[in-house]
Design an enzyme around this catalytic site. Structure first.
Site, short mmCIF file in Angstrom:
data_model
loop_
_atom_site.label_atom_id
_atom_site.label_comp_id
_atom_site.label_asym_id
_atom_site.label_seq_id
_atom_site.Cartn_x
_atom_site.Cartn_y
_atom_site.Cartn_z
N CYS A 2 0.87 -1.17 0.00
CA CYS A 2 0.00 0.00 0.00
C CYS A 2 0.91 1.22 0.00
O CYS A 2 2.10 1.12 0.25
CB CYS A 2 -0.86 0.03 1.26
SG CYS A 2 -1.80 -1.48 1.48
N ARG A 27 1.69 1.57 -5.88
CA ARG A 27 1.92 0.58 -4.82
C ARG A 27 0.67 -0.24 -4.51
O ARG A 27 0.73 -1.23 -3.77
CB ARG A 27 2.37 1.28 -3.53
CG ARG A 27 3.61 2.12 -3.69
CD ARG A 27 3.98 2.75 -2.38
NE ARG A 27 4.35 1.75 -1.40
CZ ARG A 27 5.55 1.22 -1.28
NH1 ARG A 27 6.52 1.60 -2.09
NH2 ARG A 27 5.80 0.31 -0.38
N TRP A 75 -3.63 -1.93 -1.42
CA TRP A 75 -3.62 -3.21 -2.11
C TRP A 75 -4.08 -4.21 -1.06
O TRP A 75 -3.36 -4.49 -0.10
CB TRP A 75 -2.21 -3.55 -2.60
CG TRP A 75 -2.13 -4.77 -3.45
CD1 TRP A 75 -2.31 -4.85 -4.80
CD2 TRP A 75 -1.82 -6.11 -3.02
NE1 TRP A 75 -2.15 -6.14 -5.22
CE2 TRP A 75 -1.85 -6.93 -4.16
CE3 TRP A 75 -1.55 -6.69 -1.78
CZ2 TRP A 75 -1.61 -8.30 -4.09
CZ3 TRP A 75 -1.29 -8.05 -1.72
CH2 TRP A 75 -1.32 -8.85 -2.87
N ASN A 101 0.54 0.06 6.06
CA ASN A 101 0.99 -0.74 4.92
C ASN A 101 1.68 -1.97 5.49
O ASN A 101 2.67 -1.83 6.20
CB ASN A 101 1.98 0.09 4.07
CG ASN A 101 2.73 -0.76 3.06
OD1 ASN A 101 2.24 -1.79 2.63
ND2 ASN A 101 3.92 -0.32 2.69
N GLY A 102 1.13 -3.15 5.24
CA GLY A 102 1.77 -4.37 5.75
C GLY A 102 0.72 -5.36 6.20
O GLY A 102 -0.45 -5.25 5.84
N GLU A 488 10.26 -13.46 -20.00
CA GLU A 488 9.95 -12.08 -19.66
C GLU A 488 8.90 -11.50 -20.63
O GLU A 488 7.97 -10.80 -20.21
CB GLU A 488 11.24 -11.25 -19.67
CG GLU A 488 11.09 -9.76 -19.48
CD GLU A 488 10.45 -9.34 -18.15
OE1 GLU A 488 10.25 -10.19 -17.28
OE2 GLU A 488 10.11 -8.16 -18.03
N LYS A 492 5.25 -10.06 -19.50
CA LYS A 492 4.77 -8.70 -19.84
C LYS A 492 3.37 -8.78 -20.45
O LYS A 492 2.50 -7.99 -20.11
CB LYS A 492 5.70 -8.01 -20.85
CG LYS A 492 7.02 -7.52 -20.35
CD LYS A 492 7.00 -6.32 -19.47
CE LYS A 492 6.81 -6.69 -18.03
NZ LYS A 492 7.93 -7.08 -17.25
N GLU A 495 0.69 -9.81 -17.76
CA GLU A 495 0.36 -8.91 -16.66
C GLU A 495 -0.36 -7.65 -17.10
O GLU A 495 -1.14 -7.10 -16.33
CB GLU A 495 1.57 -8.60 -15.78
CG GLU A 495 2.63 -7.75 -16.42
CD GLU A 495 3.78 -7.46 -15.46
OE1 GLU A 495 3.56 -7.37 -14.25
OE2 GLU A 495 4.91 -7.32 -15.95
N HIS A 511 8.24 -31.13 -26.53
CA HIS A 511 7.95 -31.98 -25.37
C HIS A 511 6.59 -31.64 -24.75
O HIS A 511 6.36 -31.95 -23.59
CB HIS A 511 9.06 -31.85 -24.33
CG HIS A 511 10.39 -32.31 -24.85
ND1 HIS A 511 10.68 -33.63 -25.08
CD2 HIS A 511 11.48 -31.61 -25.25
CE1 HIS A 511 11.90 -33.73 -25.57
NE2 HIS A 511 12.41 -32.51 -25.69
N LYS A 610 3.25 -2.52 -7.48
CA LYS A 610 4.64 -2.37 -7.90
C LYS A 610 5.60 -2.96 -6.89
O LYS A 610 6.62 -3.54 -7.22
CB LYS A 610 4.94 -0.87 -8.08
CG LYS A 610 6.31 -0.56 -8.60
CD LYS A 610 6.40 -0.87 -10.06
CE LYS A 610 7.79 -0.71 -10.61
NZ LYS A 610 7.96 -1.49 -11.84
O1 M6R Z 1 10.88 -4.86 -7.00
P1 M6R Z 1 11.25 -6.25 -7.43
O2 M6R Z 1 12.15 -6.25 -8.60
O3 M6R Z 1 11.78 -7.07 -6.30
O4 M6R Z 1 9.87 -6.89 -7.88
C1 M6R Z 1 9.78 -8.23 -8.27
C2 M6R Z 1 8.48 -8.50 -8.98
O5 M6R Z 1 7.39 -8.23 -8.15
C3 M6R Z 1 8.33 -7.67 -10.27
O6 M6R Z 1 9.41 -7.87 -11.13
C4 M6R Z 1 7.02 -8.04 -10.99
O7 M6R Z 1 7.09 -9.33 -11.48
C5 M6R Z 1 6.73 -7.03 -12.11
N1 M6R Z 1 5.35 -6.69 -12.10
C6 M6R Z 1 7.06 -7.55 -13.45
O8 M6R Z 1 6.78 -6.65 -14.47
#
Ligand code: M6R
Length: 615
Positions: A2, A27, A75, A101-102, A488, A492, A495, A511, A610
């Site tokens: 959050c 966040r 969040w 936050n937590g 990756e 992308k 998400e 496979h 994030k």
């Molecule tokens: O801040 P971090 O790099 O530790 O975050 C790790 C993941 O949460 C972050 O890379 C997440 O997978 C992203 N949304 C990917 O785009």
């Protein structure tokens, strides 16, 4: 997960808090709320949904005067996102107001105890339990807010960054932190509180980052007092000068932060090797590596821990460290590593990769590795973050603030740092010839220019995006260094567009995944000249004979794949080991354009945040 923000001083708190919430919305963005205090009345407004919705509700429901205020963007962890579960939360008396936050792990036991003592709860949140616990301690022990927060937090198991104020104390806010970030901006007779420094950057450059298990009482017109939560002892505040500036956290004319950040990559990569890569002298200078060279030279193996995109950067690093520096590398999801009793020795080096530097699982993995005697090196983007502080040494990626939830420039700058490290180590170990080493340095220096060129594929990628935007599934294939890029690329797309996508090593296709291929399946294949080219071409043939739609990322001038693929996207030629820095660019653009065409919220995709500060 959050965002929290607060202000106490001489200005109106409302505009500072609302702007701060917008900056922290990355966040978490499933609900938002604010509490303002003018010394007489507390005005509280909260709602499910985004900060923009909160702003509208505020205009209809409350007045916005008051020089003390706190705000929250959520969040959800405990309790579904709705108006009632949104923060801030009142205590039963209505005197205390909190944002958090937590996660309070033992909230249920505490709640049952408080219910027995006559407390009632409106929400399903752990936060409402905490504010009532603080109130209960105040009443039972006849103590003031600051002391009660300290006593109450000693009964709490979990993670928190909190800000709480008491109606009877209009000149102070109490803040505390364990596991979730909290910065205090120090101005002239005024204080700002926030999960990161972005909400107060235009007001002050002076910030104090609370350490874990610390709390502070910020009093209007007084000095900030920091104490240890455990024993109430005083701590000397360490004031930092912020380097961040306003332009860095604004969109700068781009429609979305993600697009801005994709386009910032040439500069971000350059900033990451600036001062470290000295091609004319054939040297790489990295203080964190230099100071610990003995440890690197004697390491039996390197274990990389990370999550999400950072984990993919770790996979690329596995190839480059093993290839160039001939040291065994294991790459682990931090969330698995921390719970599986891993074998770690003092001769292991653990590299933790994290953009935010706050990811709870990565932080826990670091603590575990340290407790077993390993040397832990951090690769982080956010300066002063928890991971940057918790690690024994480290190297920052100089990507600048990444606001879009989907990581882009964080990924390429992480690879840049890890490549520099691998090259430096390879040189020290003598596992790379001097000509090969020089060749790498020269090519690395050319990467920003080549990323710029790769970005010129944007229009072509947009056309391809338009053709495949309605696909239900998508496969991404790559080999060697570009296998993690395939993972990756798929992440992308998933998400931000919510299209199901999978990344695979190209040779694994036969496979299992090959069964999915028909004329409706788009398959993105990375087929650059230097990376097992012939083998990947065979994989492309296999797809073609099953009528799959092939979108191929190829080296400039390639004619062979052009004949086989439905679409090609050209990128400049480079060394295979550096190719992920280029091949990833069109994949970022592809997912961006598809998501925009589908009308998705690119910068704040559903269910994500994030900074993942809960496990
Ligand atoms: O801040 P971090 O790099 O530790 O975050 C790790 C993941 O949460 C972050 O890379 C997440 O997978 C992203 N949304 C990917 O785009």
């Amino acid at each position: 997960m959050c965002g929290i923000v607060g202000y106490i001083g001489k200005r109106e708190a409302y505009p500072i808090i609302i702007k701060g919430l917008k900056r922290l919305e990355y966040r978490g963005y499933d609900s938002a709320g604010i509490a303002l205090y003018d010394g007489n009345d507390i005005k509280l407004c909260k709602t499910k949904g985004k900060v923009a919705g909160l702003e509208e509700k505020i205009q209809q429901e409350i007045t916005t005067d008051g020089t003390l205020g706190i705000g929250h963007t959520r969040w959800a962890t405990h309790g579904v996102p709705n108006d009632i579960n949104s923060h801030p939360h009142y205590s039963n008396s209505g005197n205390l107001v909190i944002i958090h936050n937590g996660i309070i792990e033992n909230y249920d036991a505490l709640k049952q105890e408080l219910i027995k003592r006559g407390y009632s709860f409106k929400s399903d949140t752990d936060t409402e339990v905490l504010v009532n616990l603080i109130e209960d301690v105040m009443k039972k022990e006849h103590i003031k807010l600051g002391k009660a927060v300290q006593v109450a937090l000693n009964q709490v198991v979990g993670a928190y960054a909190i800000a709480v104020f008491d109606k009877n104390k209009p000149n102070e806010i109490v803040v505390a932190r364990l596991g979730s970030p909290l910065a205090i901006g120090v101005g002239d007779d005024e204080f700002f509180i926030a999960s990161d420094a972005s909400p107060f950057i235009e007001y002050t450059k002076n910030a104090i980052y609370l350490e874990d298990e610390e709390m502070a009482i910020v009093r209007r017109g007084k000095d900030v007092k920091i104490r240890k939560i455990k024993d109430d002892s005083l701590v000397d505040p360490y004031m930092q000068e912020l380097k961040l500036n306003l332009e860095q956290i604004e969109k700068g004319g781009y429609e979305h932060f993600m697009l801005k950040e994709i386009y910032e990559q040439p500069r971000a990569i350059l900033d990451t090797f600036r001062g470290r890569l000295k091609t004319d002298q054939a040297i790489i200078k990295m203080v964190g590596v230099e100071d610990n060279m003995k440890k690197f030279l004697n390491a039996n193996r390197i274990i990389i821990v990370a999550c999400g995109t950072s984990w993919h950067a770790g996979l690329v690093a596995e190839y480059i460290f093993e290839d160039l520096a001939r040291v065994p590398v294991e790459v682990e999801y931090a969330s698995e590593f921390r719970y599986r009793n891993p074998v770690i020795t003092e001769n292991d080096i653990v590299i933790a990769i994290s953009q935010s530097g706050e990811t709870a699982d990565t932080l826990a993995a670091i603590k575990l590795a340290k407790s077993k005697g390993a040397f832990v090196f951090g690769v982080c983007n956010v300066v002063g973050s928890s991971i940057a502080r918790e690690t024994d040494a480290g190297a920052y990626t100089h990507a600048g603030p990444e606001i879009g939830v989907a990581s882009t420039k964080a990924f390429t700058t992480q690879i840049t740092v890890l490549t520099l490290m691998a090259l430096r180590l390879a040189r020290a170990k003598g596992t790379i010839s001097s000509s090969d080493y020089r060749h790498h340095l020269i090519e690395l220096e050319l990467i920003p220019e080549k990323v710029e060129k790769a970005l010129q594929s944007d229009n072509n990628v947009k056309t391809i995006a338009n053709i495949y935007k309605d696909a239900k599934n998508c496969l991404y294939l790559g080999r060697g260094y570009n296998f993690p890029v395939a993972l990756e690329g798929a992440l992308k797309l998933k998400e931000i567009s919510y299209i199901h996508a999978e990344g695979y090593p190209a040779a694994e296709m036969k496979h299992g995944p090959i069964a999915l291929i028909d004329e409706n399946m788009p398959i993105v294949v990375i087929a650059t000249k230097k990376g097992h080219y012939e083998k990947v071409v065979s994989n492309i043939q296999e797809i073609k004979s099953r009528k799959g739609k092939i979108i191929s990322v190829v080296t400039e001038g390639d004619t062979h794949v052009k004949e086989l693929a439905d679409h090609v996207i050209e990128i400049p030629e480079t060394l295979e080991s550096l190719s992920p820095l280029l091949t990833t660019i069109p994949l970022q653009l592809l997912s961006y354009h598809i998501a925009v065409m589908l009308g998705k919220n690119v910068d704040q995709p559903r269910n994500l945040a994030k900074s993942v500060t809960v496990e």
